[in-house]
Design a protein around this motif. Structure first.
Motif, mmCIF file in Angstrom:
data_model
loop_
_atom_site.group_PDB
_atom_site.id
_atom_site.type_symbol
_atom_site.label_atom_id
_atom_site.label_comp_id
_atom_site.label_asym_id
_atom_site.label_seq_id
_atom_site.Cartn_x
_atom_site.Cartn_y
_atom_site.Cartn_z
ATOM 1 N N UNK A 85 0.656 -1.221 0.131
ATOM 2 C CA UNK A 85 0.121 -0.078 0.054
ATOM 3 C C UNK A 85 0.736 1.114 0.028
ATOM 4 N N UNK A 86 0.448 2.205 0.837
ATOM 5 C CA UNK A 86 1.030 3.699 0.372
ATOM 6 C C UNK A 86 1.642 4.147 1.933
ATOM 7 N N UNK A 87 2.011 5.467 1.733
ATOM 8 C CA UNK A 87 2.558 6.089 2.957
ATOM 9 C C UNK A 87 1.713 6.118 4.162
ATOM 10 N N UNK A 88 0.319 6.053 3.809
ATOM 11 C CA UNK A 88 -0.463 6.318 5.046
ATOM 12 C C UNK A 88 -0.189 4.936 5.740
ATOM 13 N N UNK A 89 0.320 3.770 5.623
ATOM 14 C CA UNK A 89 0.639 2.516 6.296
ATOM 15 C C UNK A 89 1.772 2.759 7.234
#
Length: 125
Positions: A85-89
């Motif tokens: 997934x993304x930077x949010x993780x």
């Protein structure tokens, strides 16, 4: 590996302080459901409150990193591989894991944004 197997381990070994399970084949899901292993690895951090070291790899999404940020308050070392997934993780982990001192990232799509937003936290690592 399956989510159910990881949940069983978590429920039966709540006093674990280290849990390492690195699945070498990138992006490997739960073999019985083909779902990410988020629920299983999430159960490890939810049930094992004293967890200090956690290494994980397989098909992982932001959901597992949210679990880690919320529940792994005593986590000191985290090793990640093959997240999708993304930077949010990464933001969930860096903003939630108050005791984190070492973070290893391999073959994950995280960019600079999460690192820059959490730069003050990184100074203590």
């Amino acid at each position: 590996m399956t989510n159910d197997a990881l949940v069983t381990i978590a429920r039966n070994r709540p006093n674990m302080i280290r849990f390492c399970l690195c699945i070498i084949e990138p992006q490997t899901p739960d073999y019985s459901t083909l779902e990410p292993l988020d629920a299983g690895f999430g159960a490890i951090v939810q049930h094992c409150k004293e967890l200090r070291q956690h290494s994980l790899s397989s098909l992982l999404t932001n959901r597992v990193f949210e679990y880690i940020g919320i529940h792994a308050k005593k986590l000191e070392m985290l090793s990640l591989a093959f997240a999708r997934d993304s930077d949010l993780g990464l933001h969930y982990v860096l903003s939630g894991c108050e005791s984190l001192r070492k973070l290893e990232i391999r073959d994950c799509p995280f960019g600079d944004e999460a690192l820059l937003v959490n730069a003050a936290k990184l100074e203590t690592m």
